[in-house]
Motif scaffolding. Structure first.
Motif, mmCIF file in Angstrom:
data_model
loop_
_atom_site.group_PDB
_atom_site.id
_atom_site.type_symbol
_atom_site.label_atom_id
_atom_site.label_comp_id
_atom_site.label_asym_id
_atom_site.label_seq_id
_atom_site.Cartn_x
_atom_site.Cartn_y
_atom_site.Cartn_z
ATOM 1 N N GLU A 198 19.783 -86.042 -100.425
ATOM 2 C CA GLU A 198 19.271 -85.127 -99.413
ATOM 3 C C GLU A 198 19.561 -85.639 -98.007
ATOM 4 O O GLU A 198 19.942 -84.909 -97.129
ATOM 5 N N GLY A 199 19.390 -86.958 -97.815
ATOM 6 C CA GLY A 199 19.763 -87.575 -96.551
ATOM 7 C C GLY A 199 18.941 -87.082 -95.369
ATOM 8 O O GLY A 199 17.919 -86.411 -95.503
ATOM 9 N N ASN A 200 19.404 -87.419 -94.181
ATOM 10 C CA ASN A 200 18.763 -87.022 -92.938
ATOM 11 C C ASN A 200 19.759 -86.271 -92.066
ATOM 12 O O ASN A 200 20.967 -86.421 -92.227
ATOM 13 N N PRO A 201 19.274 -85.437 -91.138
ATOM 14 C CA PRO A 201 20.189 -84.741 -90.230
ATOM 15 C C PRO A 201 21.009 -85.750 -89.435
ATOM 16 O O PRO A 201 20.525 -86.811 -89.063
ATOM 17 N N TYR A 202 22.258 -85.416 -89.175
ATOM 18 C CA TYR A 202 23.111 -86.340 -88.431
ATOM 19 C C TYR A 202 22.810 -86.273 -86.937
ATOM 20 O O TYR A 202 22.232 -85.299 -86.433
ATOM 21 N N ARG A 203 23.190 -87.329 -86.235
ATOM 22 C CA ARG A 203 22.951 -87.433 -84.789
ATOM 23 C C ARG A 203 24.067 -86.693 -84.049
ATOM 24 O O ARG A 203 25.161 -87.208 -83.863
ATOM 25 N N LYS A 204 23.784 -85.464 -83.660
ATOM 26 C CA LYS A 204 24.823 -84.615 -83.084
ATOM 27 C C LYS A 204 25.381 -85.179 -81.787
ATOM 28 O O LYS A 204 26.586 -85.098 -81.534
ATOM 29 N N LYS A 205 24.507 -85.751 -80.965
ATOM 30 C CA LYS A 205 24.968 -86.277 -79.684
ATOM 31 C C LYS A 205 25.989 -87.387 -79.882
ATOM 32 O O LYS A 205 27.034 -87.422 -79.221
ATOM 33 N N LEU A 206 25.705 -88.291 -80.818
ATOM 34 C CA LEU A 206 26.620 -89.391 -81.092
ATOM 35 C C LEU A 206 27.910 -88.869 -81.719
ATOM 36 O O LEU A 206 29.008 -89.312 -81.362
ATOM 37 N N LEU A 207 27.800 -87.911 -82.640
ATOM 38 C CA LEU A 207 28.992 -87.354 -83.282
ATOM 39 C C LEU A 207 29.904 -86.688 -82.262
ATOM 40 O O LEU A 207 31.108 -86.964 -82.215
ATOM 41 N N PHE A 208 29.352 -85.808 -81.437
ATOM 42 C CA PHE A 208 30.176 -85.097 -80.459
ATOM 43 C C PHE A 208 30.772 -86.052 -79.429
ATOM 44 O O PHE A 208 31.889 -85.852 -78.953
ATOM 45 N N SER A 209 30.015 -87.102 -79.096
ATOM 46 C CA SER A 209 30.550 -88.111 -78.175
ATOM 47 C C SER A 209 31.744 -88.825 -78.795
ATOM 48 O O SER A 209 32.741 -89.094 -78.126
ATOM 49 N N CYS A 210 31.645 -89.134 -80.106
ATOM 50 C CA CYS A 210 32.754 -89.782 -80.807
ATOM 51 C C CYS A 210 33.989 -88.886 -80.827
ATOM 52 O O CYS A 210 35.112 -89.347 -80.609
ATOM 53 N N LEU A 211 33.778 -87.600 -81.102
ATOM 54 C CA LEU A 211 34.899 -86.665 -81.150
ATOM 55 C C LEU A 211 35.551 -86.534 -79.776
ATOM 56 O O LEU A 211 36.785 -86.493 -79.663
ATOM 57 N N MET A 212 34.732 -86.458 -78.739
ATOM 58 C CA MET A 212 35.268 -86.363 -77.384
ATOM 59 C C MET A 212 36.030 -87.632 -77.010
ATOM 60 O O MET A 212 37.132 -87.577 -76.451
ATOM 61 N N MET A 213 35.462 -88.784 -77.363
ATOM 62 C CA MET A 213 36.117 -90.051 -77.047
ATOM 63 C C MET A 213 37.388 -90.234 -77.873
ATOM 64 O O MET A 213 38.339 -90.878 -77.425
ATOM 65 N N TYR A 214 37.419 -89.653 -79.078
ATOM 66 C CA TYR A 214 38.632 -89.728 -79.895
ATOM 67 C C TYR A 214 39.784 -89.028 -79.176
ATOM 68 O O TYR A 214 40.893 -89.563 -79.101
ATOM 69 N N VAL A 215 39.525 -87.840 -78.657
ATOM 70 C CA VAL A 215 40.563 -87.093 -77.927
ATOM 71 C C VAL A 215 41.010 -87.878 -76.694
ATOM 72 O O VAL A 215 42.210 -88.009 -76.413
ATOM 73 N N ILE A 216 40.038 -88.419 -75.956
ATOM 74 C CA ILE A 216 40.358 -89.194 -74.752
ATOM 75 C C ILE A 216 41.152 -90.444 -75.121
ATOM 76 O O ILE A 216 42.155 -90.777 -74.476
ATOM 77 N N PHE A 217 40.731 -91.128 -76.174
ATOM 78 C CA PHE A 217 41.388 -92.372 -76.565
ATOM 79 C C PHE A 217 42.826 -92.128 -77.013
ATOM 80 O O PHE A 217 43.744 -92.837 -76.589
ATOM 81 N N ILE A 218 43.047 -91.120 -77.866
ATOM 82 C CA ILE A 218 44.408 -90.811 -78.323
ATOM 83 C C ILE A 218 45.284 -90.407 -77.147
ATOM 84 O O ILE A 218 46.460 -90.783 -77.057
ATOM 85 N N GLY A 219 44.704 -89.652 -76.211
ATOM 86 C CA GLY A 219 45.455 -89.277 -75.010
ATOM 87 C C GLY A 219 45.859 -90.493 -74.200
ATOM 88 O O GLY A 219 46.988 -90.578 -73.694
ATOM 89 N N CYS A 220 44.967 -91.462 -74.078
ATOM 90 C CA CYS A 220 45.273 -92.691 -73.354
ATOM 91 C C CYS A 220 46.352 -93.503 -74.072
ATOM 92 O O CYS A 220 47.255 -94.060 -73.435
ATOM 93 N N VAL A 221 46.277 -93.554 -75.394
ATOM 94 C CA VAL A 221 47.284 -94.285 -76.171
ATOM 95 C C VAL A 221 48.654 -93.657 -75.978
ATOM 96 O O VAL A 221 49.648 -94.349 -75.747
ATOM 97 N N ASP A 222 48.721 -92.322 -76.054
ATOM 98 C CA ASP A 222 49.991 -91.622 -75.886
ATOM 99 C C ASP A 222 50.556 -91.792 -74.483
ATOM 100 O O ASP A 222 51.773 -91.741 -74.288
ATOM 101 N N SER A 223 49.663 -92.015 -73.508
ATOM 102 C CA SER A 223 50.106 -92.158 -72.116
ATOM 103 C C SER A 223 50.363 -93.603 -71.719
ATOM 104 O O SER A 223 50.647 -93.887 -70.555
ATOM 105 N N GLY A 224 50.236 -94.506 -72.680
ATOM 106 C CA GLY A 224 50.440 -95.918 -72.383
ATOM 107 C C GLY A 224 49.265 -96.563 -71.678
ATOM 108 O O GLY A 224 49.408 -97.617 -71.060
ATOM 109 N N LEU A 225 48.094 -95.941 -71.789
ATOM 110 C CA LEU A 225 46.885 -96.451 -71.120
ATOM 111 C C LEU A 225 45.811 -96.803 -72.157
ATOM 112 O O LEU A 225 44.631 -96.558 -71.952
ATOM 113 N N ALA A 226 46.254 -97.390 -73.278
ATOM 114 C CA ALA A 226 45.342 -97.654 -74.386
ATOM 115 C C ALA A 226 44.180 -98.555 -73.989
ATOM 116 O O ALA A 226 43.045 -98.367 -74.449
#
Length: 375
Positions: A198-226
């Protein structure tokens, strides 16, 4: 509190036997090349290390958010047949690896798979082995599926589509063999759900922050700013979930650094340098066997870097180093990531039970398929 944090960080290093072996190997090789000790920092591909740290943090952040528990419960409810669930996850790993690179695909699929262990009777260890094989088979299809293909594509002069057409025969055979093996390795039994599903509800704020940071991080890697992307990710977790920075697999980072150094030290040995110069004189079968063999010893990405200076970046070399990703765990860095993330000592031996037949099968299939494509 400080003692607990220190133990959490230090204890994994003390119990990591693979890291200890790499460290001892580096010390032994340094005895023959002491002048290169000062060059160790130059031997490491720091952009790869920074990218790996960022991905480890982001995947751990999603895990701590509880989202994998949430999606895992949804999956168990939708697919409660062991065979079909295994086929779905293996197929997803292969598909994701064709356009997200094999290591990124693993950072998505394996944490989800580990979560399923808490929710059902699914044989997770065996499934992770098949997912590791899947990303090797799937990633070999496209120019961006894995690091060695990126290098080979840039050197070959082929178009994106032409490279895919070159690799398609081996990819199709490998994937078909993998799906058939998956079918027979996982019975069509109904999964039993465990009490804590059954588990517990997930932490939406942390999840969405991770997803946003994933996009930012991949963009930085592609731009040579890893590095700047990594600093942004670290700042995010300092504010939202500091335990992420402590709980990622830091010894895995040390393993990769040690591998970079050890490989450069091995290549620097006199008799190895002499052998490298003779690669261009080998017949096609010799080049093919050497590519597979080197991948088993130093991993397929370093093997590609080593051979591409004297051997054309054609289908012969591409088939060899991609087939060489199977076999020993060190054959592909993706294997090491998958097995380390499983956190199960027994998985290392079990992996080779499945991986060696795939090495033999892929190597033979690749050799007989080569006449269908330009060498």
């Amino acid at each position: 509190m400080r003692t607990s944090v220190a133990q959490t960080l230090i204890n994994p290093f003390l119990h990591d036997r693979f890291l200890h072996i790499l460290f001892l190997l580096g010390m032994a090789l340094s005895l023959f090349q002491p002048e290169k000790i000062v060059q160790f920092p130059q031997f490491v591909d720091w952009s790869t290390i920074v990218t790996l740290i960022g991905l480890l943090m982001l995947s751990k952040g999603v895990e701590i958010s509880g989202y994998f528990d949430f999606i895992g419960r949804k999956m168990i409810s939708a697919i409660n047949n062991e065979r079909y669930l295994a086929l779905f996850l293996v197929g997803a790993a292969a598909l994701l690896s064709t356009f997200m690179t094999n290591d990124v695909a693993l950072f998505i699929v394996i944490p989800l798979t580990i979560t399923l262990k808490k929710l059902s009777t699914l044989p997770v260890t065996r499934l992770i082995i098949f997912e590791a094989l899947a990303v090797n088979a799937g990633s070999l299809l496209t120019p961006i599926g894995n690091p060695q293909n990126i290098l080979l594509w840039n050197q070959s002069g082929l178009s994106f589509i032409a490279f895919i057409m070159q690799m398609a025969p081996l990819a199709l055979v490998s994937l078909l063999a993998l799906l058939i093996t998956t079918w027979f390795s996982f019975p069509p039994t109904t999964l039993q759900r465990l009490e804590n599903n059954e588990g517990n509800p997930y932490r939406k704020k942390l999840l969405f922050s991770c997803l946003m940071m994933y996009v930012i991080f991949i963009g930085c890697v592609d731009s040579g700013l890893a590095v700047y992307g990594l600093l942004a990710v670290m700042l995010c977790f300092l504010l939202l979930a500091r335990q992420v920075l402590i709980r990622i697999d830091w010894p895995l980072i040390a393993v990769f650094i040690a591998m970079f150094i050890d490989v450069r030290l091995i290549v620097g040995l006199g008799f190895v340098q002499g052998a490298v110069e003779q690669m261009g004189l080998l017949p096609p079968m010799g080049v093919y066997a050497l590519g597979i063999g080197l991948s088993q010893v130093i991993s397929n990405v370093p093997a590609t870097i080593l051979m591409i200076n004297t051997v054309p970046a054609n289908a012969l070399l591409a088939y060899a180093v991609n087939a060489g990703g199977f076999g020993l765990a060190i054959g592909s860095l993706a294997n090491l990531i998958a097995l380390r993330m499983a956190n199960d000592r027994e998985i290392w031996l079990k992996f080779h039970y499945y991986s060696f037949p795939f090495l033999i099968g892929s190597a033979l299939a690749g050799w007989f398929l080569l006449p269908l494509v330009a060498m």
